[in-house]
Design an enzyme around this catalytic site. Structure first.
Site, mmCIF file in Angstrom:
data_model
loop_
_atom_site.group_PDB
_atom_site.id
_atom_site.type_symbol
_atom_site.label_atom_id
_atom_site.label_comp_id
_atom_site.label_asym_id
_atom_site.label_seq_id
_atom_site.Cartn_x
_atom_site.Cartn_y
_atom_site.Cartn_z
ATOM 1 C CG HIS A 85 -2.027 1.090 1.241
ATOM 2 N ND1 HIS A 85 -3.224 0.785 1.629
ATOM 3 C CD2 HIS A 85 -1.979 2.150 0.320
ATOM 4 C CE1 HIS A 85 -4.074 1.769 1.510
ATOM 5 N NE2 HIS A 85 -3.293 2.575 0.714
ATOM 6 C CG HIS A 106 -0.638 6.720 -2.187
ATOM 7 N ND1 HIS A 106 -1.818 6.752 -2.740
ATOM 8 C CD2 HIS A 106 -1.287 6.128 -0.953
ATOM 9 C CE1 HIS A 106 -3.034 6.115 -2.069
ATOM 10 N NE2 HIS A 106 -2.552 5.963 -1.137
ATOM 11 C CG LEU A 107 5.493 4.545 -5.933
ATOM 12 C CD1 LEU A 107 6.141 3.473 -7.025
ATOM 13 C CD2 LEU A 107 6.672 4.820 -4.881
ATOM 14 N NE ARG A 108 0.981 11.087 -3.045
ATOM 15 C CZ ARG A 108 -0.249 10.797 -2.441
ATOM 16 N NH1 ARG A 108 -1.186 10.405 -3.008
ATOM 17 N NH2 ARG A 108 -0.709 11.365 -1.294
ATOM 18 C CG ASN A 130 -4.550 7.709 -5.265
ATOM 19 O OD1 ASN A 130 -3.631 7.060 -5.277
ATOM 20 N ND2 ASN A 130 -4.859 8.454 -3.950
ATOM 21 C CG ASP A 161 -5.911 3.535 -1.348
ATOM 22 O OD1 ASP A 161 -6.771 3.648 -0.314
ATOM 23 O OD2 ASP A 161 -4.847 4.243 -1.258
ATOM 24 C CG HIS A 219 -10.238 4.114 1.034
ATOM 25 N ND1 HIS A 219 -9.113 5.058 1.433
ATOM 26 C CD2 HIS A 219 -11.270 4.834 1.481
ATOM 27 C CE1 HIS A 219 -9.730 6.333 1.948
ATOM 28 N NE2 HIS A 219 -11.088 5.819 2.004
ATOM 29 C CG ASP A 264 -2.385 4.826 3.146
ATOM 30 O OD1 ASP A 264 -2.206 5.293 2.189
ATOM 31 O OD2 ASP A 264 -3.571 5.209 3.860
ATOM 32 C CG HIS A 278 -0.212 14.740 1.083
ATOM 33 N ND1 HIS A 278 -0.649 15.078 -0.249
ATOM 34 C CD2 HIS A 278 -0.687 14.109 1.795
ATOM 35 C CE1 HIS A 278 -1.590 14.123 -0.181
ATOM 36 N NE2 HIS A 278 -1.802 13.773 1.192
HETATM 37 ZN ZN LIG Z 1 -6.889 4.657 1.383
#
Ligand SMILES: [Zn+2]
Length: 427
Positions: A62, A64-66, A96, A154, A181, A307, A311
Protein backbone atom coordinates in the site's frame (compact mmCIF):
# COMPACT_ATOMS: atom_id res chain seq x y z
CA UNK A 1 27.65 -9.62 -10.77
CA UNK A 2 29.88 -11.33 -8.20
CA UNK A 3 28.37 -14.01 -6.01
CA UNK A 4 27.38 -12.80 -2.54
CA UNK A 5 27.70 -14.65 0.74
CA UNK A 6 25.76 -13.44 3.79
CA UNK A 7 27.51 -15.00 6.75
CA UNK A 8 26.40 -16.06 10.19
CA UNK A 9 23.02 -14.34 10.32
CA UNK A 10 19.72 -15.48 11.83
CA UNK A 11 17.92 -16.54 8.67
CA UNK A 12 14.15 -16.25 9.08
CA UNK A 13 12.12 -17.46 6.09
CA UNK A 14 8.49 -17.83 7.19
CA UNK A 15 7.50 -19.34 3.83
CA UNK A 16 9.50 -22.47 4.68
CA UNK A 17 9.41 -22.16 8.47
CA UNK A 18 13.22 -21.84 8.61
CA UNK A 19 14.69 -19.95 11.57
CA UNK A 20 18.36 -20.75 12.01
CA UNK A 21 21.84 -19.24 12.23
CA UNK A 22 23.44 -19.86 8.85
CA UNK A 23 25.03 -18.43 5.68
CA UNK A 24 23.06 -17.49 2.58
CA UNK A 25 24.58 -17.70 -0.90
CA UNK A 26 23.45 -15.57 -3.85
CA UNK A 27 24.51 -16.28 -7.44
CA UNK A 28 23.33 -14.28 -10.48
CA UNK A 29 20.62 -12.47 -8.52
CA UNK A 30 19.03 -15.65 -7.18
CA UNK A 31 19.20 -17.54 -3.89
CA UNK A 32 21.64 -20.41 -4.53
CA UNK A 33 22.25 -23.86 -3.16
CA UNK A 34 24.96 -23.44 -0.45
CA UNK A 35 26.74 -26.62 -1.63
CA UNK A 36 27.76 -24.68 -4.77
CA UNK A 37 30.11 -22.49 -2.70
CA UNK A 38 33.27 -24.63 -3.16
CA UNK A 39 32.65 -24.82 -6.91
CA UNK A 40 32.68 -21.03 -7.51
CA UNK A 41 35.44 -19.76 -9.79
CA UNK A 42 35.41 -16.25 -8.26
CA UNK A 43 35.28 -15.87 -4.48
CA UNK A 44 32.00 -14.32 -3.31
CA UNK A 45 31.68 -10.86 -1.80
CA UNK A 46 31.04 -11.54 1.90
CA UNK A 47 28.93 -9.62 4.40
CA UNK A 48 29.19 -10.39 8.11
CA UNK A 49 25.62 -10.73 9.43
CA UNK A 50 26.50 -11.61 13.02
CA UNK A 51 23.70 -10.28 15.24
CA UNK A 52 21.50 -9.51 12.22
CA UNK A 53 18.36 -11.11 10.85
CA UNK A 54 18.45 -12.24 7.22
CA UNK A 55 14.85 -11.87 6.03
CA UNK A 56 13.18 -12.14 2.63
CA UNK A 57 12.93 -8.66 1.08
CA UNK A 58 10.00 -6.82 2.66
CA UNK A 59 6.91 -6.08 0.56
CA UNK A 60 4.60 -3.10 1.11
CA UNK A 61 1.33 -3.48 -0.75
CA UNK A 62 0.00 0.00 0.00
CA UNK A 63 2.21 2.81 -1.33
CA UNK A 64 1.49 6.07 -3.15
CA UNK A 65 4.42 6.82 -5.48
CA UNK A 66 2.49 9.83 -6.88
CA UNK A 67 3.65 9.41 -10.47
CA UNK A 68 2.40 10.18 -13.03
CA UNK A 69 1.36 13.75 -12.39
CA UNK A 70 2.15 14.56 -8.75
CA UNK A 71 5.94 14.57 -8.84
CA UNK A 72 6.14 17.57 -6.47
CA UNK A 73 5.06 15.16 -3.69
CA UNK A 74 7.06 12.06 -4.69
CA UNK A 75 8.46 10.30 -7.74
CA UNK A 76 9.10 6.68 -8.61
CA UNK A 77 12.81 7.45 -8.04
CA UNK A 78 12.41 9.07 -4.60
CA UNK A 79 9.58 6.83 -3.42
CA UNK A 80 11.51 3.66 -4.18
CA UNK A 81 14.60 5.11 -2.43
CA UNK A 82 12.42 5.70 0.63
CA UNK A 83 11.26 2.08 0.32
CA UNK A 84 14.85 0.82 0.17
CA UNK A 85 15.77 2.95 3.20
CA UNK A 86 12.90 1.32 5.09
CA UNK A 87 14.01 -2.21 4.16
CA UNK A 88 11.42 -2.75 1.41
CA UNK A 89 12.43 -4.51 -1.81
CA UNK A 90 8.97 -4.44 -3.40
CA UNK A 91 6.16 -1.89 -3.34
CA UNK A 92 2.63 -2.09 -4.72
CA UNK A 93 1.63 1.38 -5.89
CA UNK A 94 -1.84 2.92 -5.82
CA UNK A 95 -3.66 4.18 -8.93
CA UNK A 96 -4.92 7.57 -7.68
CA UNK A 97 -2.39 9.51 -9.76
CA UNK A 98 -2.95 12.16 -12.48
CA UNK A 99 -4.00 10.71 -14.79
CA UNK A 100 -5.36 7.81 -12.77
CA UNK A 101 -4.17 4.30 -13.55
CA UNK A 102 -7.43 3.35 -15.24
CA UNK A 103 -6.13 2.17 -18.62
CA UNK A 104 -3.25 0.00 -19.87
CA UNK A 105 -1.13 2.87 -21.20
CA UNK A 106 -0.62 4.36 -17.72
CA UNK A 107 0.30 0.90 -16.39
CA UNK A 108 2.91 0.58 -19.15
CA UNK A 109 4.20 4.12 -18.44
CA UNK A 110 4.73 3.27 -14.72
CA UNK A 111 6.46 -0.04 -15.46
CA UNK A 112 8.74 1.64 -18.02
CA UNK A 113 9.64 4.49 -15.65
CA UNK A 114 10.22 1.99 -12.82
CA UNK A 115 12.57 -0.04 -15.02
CA UNK A 116 14.70 3.08 -15.54
CA UNK A 117 14.48 4.89 -12.20
CA UNK A 118 13.28 2.59 -9.42
CA UNK A 119 15.72 0.96 -6.99
CA UNK A 120 13.17 -1.61 -5.75
CA UNK A 121 10.50 -3.67 -7.54
CA UNK A 122 7.35 -1.72 -8.41
CA UNK A 123 4.06 -3.59 -8.86
CA UNK A 124 1.25 -1.33 -10.10
CA UNK A 125 -2.44 -1.63 -9.30
CA UNK A 126 -5.26 -0.52 -11.56
CA UNK A 127 -8.38 1.45 -10.70
CA UNK A 128 -11.66 -0.42 -10.28
CA UNK A 129 -13.58 2.37 -12.02
CA UNK A 130 -12.70 4.99 -14.64
CA UNK A 131 -11.21 8.07 -13.01
CA UNK A 132 -11.90 6.39 -9.63
CA UNK A 133 -15.36 7.91 -10.03
CA UNK A 134 -17.16 4.78 -8.85
CA UNK A 135 -19.46 4.66 -11.88
CA UNK A 136 -18.06 2.87 -14.92
CA UNK A 137 -15.68 -0.11 -14.72
CA UNK A 138 -12.12 0.47 -15.93
CA UNK A 139 -10.82 -1.92 -18.66
CA UNK A 140 -9.79 -4.63 -16.20
CA UNK A 141 -8.71 -7.24 -18.75
CA UNK A 142 -6.38 -4.96 -20.70
CA UNK A 143 -4.85 -3.51 -17.50
CA UNK A 144 -4.24 -7.08 -16.33
CA UNK A 145 -2.49 -7.81 -19.60
CA UNK A 146 -0.38 -4.66 -19.10
CA UNK A 147 0.80 -5.91 -15.71
CA UNK A 148 -1.38 -4.80 -12.79
CA UNK A 149 -1.31 -7.04 -9.72
CA UNK A 150 -4.61 -5.96 -8.12
CA UNK A 151 -7.52 -3.55 -8.45
CA UNK A 152 -8.37 -0.70 -6.09
CA UNK A 153 -9.95 2.75 -6.11
CA UNK A 154 -7.84 3.62 -3.02
CA UNK A 155 -8.38 7.15 -1.81
CA UNK A 156 -11.94 6.63 -2.97
CA UNK A 157 -14.46 3.84 -2.38
CA UNK A 158 -16.99 2.40 -4.84
CA UNK A 159 -20.34 3.31 -3.26
CA UNK A 160 -22.58 1.56 -5.77
CA UNK A 161 -22.80 -2.08 -4.62
CA UNK A 162 -23.89 -3.26 -8.07
CA UNK A 163 -20.79 -1.72 -9.69
CA UNK A 164 -18.63 -3.35 -6.99
CA UNK A 165 -20.30 -6.71 -7.62
CA UNK A 166 -19.59 -6.51 -11.35
CA UNK A 167 -15.99 -5.45 -10.66
CA UNK A 168 -15.56 -8.57 -8.52
CA UNK A 169 -17.02 -10.79 -11.21
CA UNK A 170 -14.62 -9.38 -13.81
CA UNK A 171 -11.66 -9.51 -11.41
CA UNK A 172 -12.24 -13.21 -10.78
CA UNK A 173 -11.91 -13.92 -14.54
CA UNK A 174 -8.29 -12.72 -14.28
CA UNK A 175 -7.53 -14.03 -10.79
CA UNK A 176 -7.16 -10.47 -9.47
CA UNK A 177 -7.75 -9.47 -5.85
CA UNK A 178 -9.83 -6.33 -5.27
CA UNK A 179 -8.44 -4.07 -2.55
CA UNK A 180 -10.81 -1.58 -0.97
CA UNK A 181 -10.50 1.70 0.90
CA UNK A 182 -13.57 1.23 3.10
CA UNK A 183 -15.50 4.49 3.45
CA UNK A 184 -19.24 5.17 3.20
CA UNK A 185 -19.51 8.71 1.86
CA UNK A 186 -22.89 9.51 3.38
CA UNK A 187 -21.89 8.42 6.87
CA UNK A 188 -18.48 10.10 6.73
CA UNK A 189 -19.58 13.32 5.04
CA UNK A 190 -16.97 16.04 5.53
CA UNK A 191 -15.38 14.24 8.52
CA UNK A 192 -11.69 15.04 9.10
CA UNK A 193 -10.98 13.12 12.32
CA UNK A 194 -12.40 10.25 14.39
CA UNK A 195 -15.93 11.06 15.57
CA UNK A 196 -15.83 10.98 19.34
CA UNK A 197 -15.16 13.01 22.46
CA UNK A 198 -12.04 14.70 21.06
CA UNK A 199 -13.71 15.79 17.80
CA UNK A 200 -16.62 17.22 19.82
CA UNK A 201 -14.24 19.15 22.08
CA UNK A 202 -12.21 20.48 19.14
CA UNK A 203 -15.28 21.30 17.07
CA UNK A 204 -13.95 19.37 14.05
CA UNK A 205 -16.29 17.31 11.83
CA UNK A 206 -16.18 13.60 12.78
CA UNK A 207 -15.39 10.56 10.60
CA UNK A 208 -17.36 7.83 12.42
CA UNK A 209 -16.01 4.27 12.72
CA UNK A 210 -19.24 2.94 11.26
CA UNK A 211 -18.35 4.70 8.00
CA UNK A 212 -15.58 2.10 7.63
CA UNK A 213 -17.32 -0.87 9.25
CA UNK A 214 -20.41 -0.77 7.04
CA UNK A 215 -18.22 -1.14 3.93
CA UNK A 216 -16.19 -3.95 5.52
CA UNK A 217 -19.50 -5.75 6.06
CA UNK A 218 -20.62 -4.93 2.48
CA UNK A 219 -17.34 -6.40 1.26
CA UNK A 220 -17.82 -9.56 3.34
CA UNK A 221 -21.22 -10.07 1.73
CA UNK A 222 -19.99 -9.40 -1.83
CA UNK A 223 -16.86 -11.55 -1.41
CA UNK A 224 -19.12 -14.32 -0.10
CA UNK A 225 -21.50 -13.94 -3.05
CA UNK A 226 -18.88 -13.78 -5.82
CA UNK A 227 -16.06 -15.84 -4.30
CA UNK A 228 -13.61 -13.09 -5.33
CA UNK A 229 -11.12 -12.11 -2.60
CA UNK A 230 -11.45 -8.59 -1.21
CA UNK A 231 -8.62 -7.06 0.80
CA UNK A 232 -9.72 -4.27 3.17
CA UNK A 233 -7.02 -1.60 3.23
CA UNK A 234 -5.79 0.34 6.26
CA UNK A 235 -8.33 -0.86 8.84
CA UNK A 236 -8.64 1.62 11.69
CA UNK A 237 -11.65 0.55 13.71
CA UNK A 238 -11.96 -2.23 16.28
CA UNK A 239 -15.42 -3.00 14.90
CA UNK A 240 -13.89 -3.77 11.50
CA UNK A 241 -11.65 -6.42 13.10
CA UNK A 242 -14.71 -8.08 14.62
CA UNK A 243 -16.51 -8.17 11.23
CA UNK A 244 -13.40 -9.46 9.44
CA UNK A 245 -12.90 -12.22 12.02
CA UNK A 246 -16.51 -13.33 11.67
CA UNK A 247 -16.36 -13.37 7.85
CA UNK A 248 -13.10 -15.34 7.79
CA UNK A 249 -14.52 -17.89 10.24
CA UNK A 250 -17.28 -18.51 7.68
CA UNK A 251 -14.68 -19.12 4.96
CA UNK A 252 -15.28 -15.86 3.10
CA UNK A 253 -12.19 -14.69 1.15
CA UNK A 254 -11.85 -11.39 3.01
CA UNK A 255 -8.54 -10.06 4.35
CA UNK A 256 -7.30 -6.92 6.01
CA UNK A 257 -4.23 -4.81 6.65
CA UNK A 258 -3.14 -2.48 9.45
CA UNK A 259 -0.83 0.56 9.15
CA UNK A 260 1.67 1.68 11.82
CA UNK A 261 -0.01 4.99 12.66
CA UNK A 262 -3.30 3.30 13.55
CA UNK A 263 -1.60 1.33 16.32
CA UNK A 264 0.98 3.99 17.33
CA UNK A 265 -1.24 7.05 17.78
CA UNK A 266 -4.75 8.04 18.86
CA UNK A 267 -7.12 10.92 18.09
CA UNK A 268 -5.72 12.67 21.20
CA UNK A 269 -2.76 13.72 18.98
CA UNK A 270 -5.05 16.03 17.04
CA UNK A 271 -5.35 18.39 20.01
CA UNK A 272 -2.11 19.86 18.58
CA UNK A 273 -3.94 20.64 15.29
CA UNK A 274 -0.77 19.35 13.56
CA UNK A 275 -1.86 18.26 10.06
CA UNK A 276 0.75 15.49 10.10
CA UNK A 277 -1.75 13.61 12.26
CA UNK A 278 -4.42 13.84 9.56
CA UNK A 279 -4.97 10.73 7.45
CA UNK A 280 -7.83 8.72 6.01
CA UNK A 281 -9.14 6.69 7.77
CA UNK A 282 -8.35 8.75 10.86
CA UNK A 283 -6.51 7.96 14.09
CA UNK A 284 -8.98 6.41 16.52
CA UNK A 285 -9.07 5.50 20.22
CA UNK A 286 -7.03 3.40 22.63
CA UNK A 287 -9.80 0.80 22.53
CA UNK A 288 -9.54 0.55 18.73
CA UNK A 289 -5.79 0.01 19.06
CA UNK A 290 -6.37 -2.86 21.52
CA UNK A 291 -8.78 -4.52 19.11
CA UNK A 292 -6.46 -4.02 16.11
CA UNK A 293 -3.64 -5.62 18.14
CA UNK A 294 -5.98 -8.50 19.02
CA UNK A 295 -6.66 -9.00 15.31
CA UNK A 296 -2.94 -9.06 14.55
CA UNK A 297 -2.31 -11.50 17.43
CA UNK A 298 -4.94 -14.05 16.38
CA UNK A 299 -4.27 -13.91 12.63
CA UNK A 300 -7.45 -12.05 11.64
CA UNK A 301 -5.23 -9.30 10.21
CA UNK A 302 -2.70 -10.95 7.90
CA UNK A 303 -0.89 -8.04 6.26
CA UNK A 304 0.99 -4.98 7.53
CA UNK A 305 1.39 -1.99 5.19
CA UNK A 306 2.30 1.68 5.32
CA UNK A 307 -0.20 3.69 3.22
CA UNK A 308 2.86 5.85 2.41
CA UNK A 309 1.16 9.08 1.28
CA UNK A 310 3.57 11.98 0.67
CA UNK A 311 2.34 15.57 0.43
CA UNK A 312 4.21 18.84 -0.14
CA UNK A 313 4.99 21.03 2.84
CA UNK A 314 2.83 23.89 1.55
CA UNK A 315 -0.15 21.56 1.12
CA UNK A 316 -0.01 20.45 4.77
CA UNK A 317 0.75 24.01 6.07
CA UNK A 318 -2.91 24.97 6.21
CA UNK A 319 -5.77 24.73 8.72
CA UNK A 320 -6.51 21.19 9.89
CA UNK A 321 -9.81 20.77 8.09
CA UNK A 322 -8.33 22.10 4.81
CA UNK A 323 -5.22 19.87 4.76
CA UNK A 324 -5.01 16.78 2.53
CA UNK A 325 -5.20 13.35 4.19
CA UNK A 326 -2.04 11.24 4.39
CA UNK A 327 1.42 10.82 5.92
CA UNK A 328 4.76 9.24 5.02
CA UNK A 329 5.25 5.62 5.99
CA UNK A 330 7.96 3.61 4.26
CA UNK A 331 10.97 4.72 6.29
CA UNK A 332 9.41 4.34 9.75
CA UNK A 333 7.17 1.35 9.08
CA UNK A 334 9.41 -1.59 9.97
CA UNK A 335 10.82 0.16 13.04
CA UNK A 336 7.40 1.07 14.41
CA UNK A 337 5.97 -2.42 13.84
CA UNK A 338 9.04 -4.06 15.41
CA UNK A 339 9.00 -1.70 18.35
CA UNK A 340 5.26 -1.88 19.07
CA UNK A 341 4.28 -5.41 18.02
CA UNK A 342 7.41 -7.38 18.95
CA UNK A 343 9.29 -5.42 21.64
CA UNK A 344 6.70 -3.43 23.60
CA UNK A 345 3.33 -5.18 23.34
CA UNK A 346 4.64 -8.64 22.43
CA UNK A 347 1.62 -9.22 20.23
CA UNK A 348 3.53 -11.39 17.72
CA UNK A 349 7.06 -12.75 17.45
CA UNK A 350 9.71 -11.71 14.94
CA UNK A 351 9.08 -14.56 12.44
CA UNK A 352 5.35 -13.71 12.33
CA UNK A 353 6.14 -10.01 11.83
CA UNK A 354 8.38 -10.91 8.90
CA UNK A 355 5.68 -13.20 7.47
CA UNK A 356 3.14 -10.34 7.57
CA UNK A 357 5.58 -8.17 5.60
CA UNK A 358 6.72 -10.83 3.09
CA UNK A 359 4.98 -14.09 2.27
CA UNK A 360 1.50 -12.96 3.36
CA UNK A 361 1.28 -10.01 0.92
CA UNK A 362 3.09 -12.05 -1.77
CA UNK A 363 0.57 -14.90 -1.50
CA UNK A 364 -2.39 -12.54 -1.39
CA UNK A 365 -1.47 -10.88 -4.68
CA UNK A 366 0.30 -13.85 -6.29
CA UNK A 367 3.69 -12.10 -6.37
CA UNK A 368 6.75 -14.19 -7.13
CA UNK A 369 8.55 -12.82 -4.02
CA UNK A 370 8.66 -13.07 -0.24
CA UNK A 371 10.79 -16.20 0.23
CA UNK A 372 14.44 -17.20 0.51
CA UNK A 373 13.92 -20.59 -1.15
CA UNK A 374 16.68 -21.79 -3.50
CA UNK A 375 16.04 -20.29 -6.95
CA UNK A 376 14.00 -17.34 -5.63
CA UNK A 377 14.84 -13.72 -6.54
CA UNK A 378 17.60 -12.58 -4.19
CA UNK A 379 15.51 -9.84 -2.56
CA UNK A 380 16.82 -9.72 1.00
CA UNK A 381 16.47 -7.38 3.98
CA UNK A 382 19.04 -7.39 6.78
CA UNK A 383 17.45 -6.28 10.04
CA UNK A 384 18.95 -5.26 13.36
CA UNK A 385 15.96 -5.80 15.67
CA UNK A 386 17.65 -4.15 18.66
CA UNK A 387 19.09 -1.05 16.97
CA UNK A 388 17.88 2.11 18.70
CA UNK A 389 17.45 5.20 16.51
CA UNK A 390 15.56 8.47 16.36
CA UNK A 391 13.34 9.45 13.43
CA UNK A 392 14.66 12.55 11.66
CA UNK A 393 12.37 13.78 8.90
CA UNK A 394 15.17 15.92 7.41
CA UNK A 395 17.24 12.79 6.77
CA UNK A 396 14.49 11.01 4.84
CA UNK A 397 14.86 9.71 1.30
CA UNK A 398 11.27 10.63 0.39
CA UNK A 399 10.68 13.91 -1.42
CA UNK A 400 8.19 14.91 1.28
CA UNK A 401 8.52 15.45 5.02
CA UNK A 402 4.97 14.86 6.33
CA UNK A 403 5.61 12.40 9.13
CA UNK A 404 4.07 12.59 12.61
CA UNK A 405 6.97 10.54 13.97
CA UNK A 406 9.76 13.12 13.77
CA UNK A 407 11.86 12.83 16.94
CA UNK A 408 10.35 9.50 17.98
CA UNK A 409 12.75 6.95 19.46
CA UNK A 410 12.38 3.53 17.88
CA UNK A 411 13.97 0.14 18.54
CA UNK A 412 14.70 -1.92 15.43
CA UNK A 413 15.37 -1.13 11.77
CA UNK A 414 16.64 -2.48 8.48
CA UNK A 415 20.38 -2.00 7.96
CA UNK A 416 20.76 -3.24 4.38
CA UNK A 417 18.37 -3.74 1.48
CA UNK A 418 19.29 -6.10 -1.36
CA UNK A 419 17.26 -6.34 -4.59
CA UNK A 420 18.08 -9.08 -7.08
CA UNK A 421 21.42 -9.69 -5.35
CA UNK A 422 22.49 -6.02 -5.47
CA UNK A 423 22.67 -3.78 -2.38
CA UNK A 424 20.43 -0.77 -3.05
CA UNK A 425 20.68 0.78 0.39
CA UNK A 426 22.71 0.26 3.55
CA UNK A 427 23.14 2.11 6.81
ZN1 LIG B 1 -6.85 4.69 1.32
Amino acid sequence: MNPLLLQNGRLIDPASGRDTITDLLVIDGRIADPTLLPTLSTPPETIDCTGLVIAPGLIDLHVHLREPGQSAKETIATGTRAAAAGGFTSVVCMPNTSPAVDNPSVVTWILEKARNEAVVNVFPTGAITKGLAGEELAPIGSMHKAGIVALTDDGRCVQNHEVMRRALEYASMFGLVVMDHCQDYNLVGEGVMHEGRVSAELGLPGWPAIGEEIIVQRNAMLAGLTGTPIHCQHLSSGGSVHLLREARARGIPLSGEVCPHHIALTDESIRSFDTNFKMNPPLRTRRDIELLLGGIADGTITVLASDHAPHCHYEKEVEFDQAPFGILGLETELGLFLDILVHQKRVIDLPRLIAMLTIEPARLLGLDRGTLAIGAHADITLINPGLEWTVNREAGASKSRNTPFHGREIKGRAVRTIVGGRTVWCI
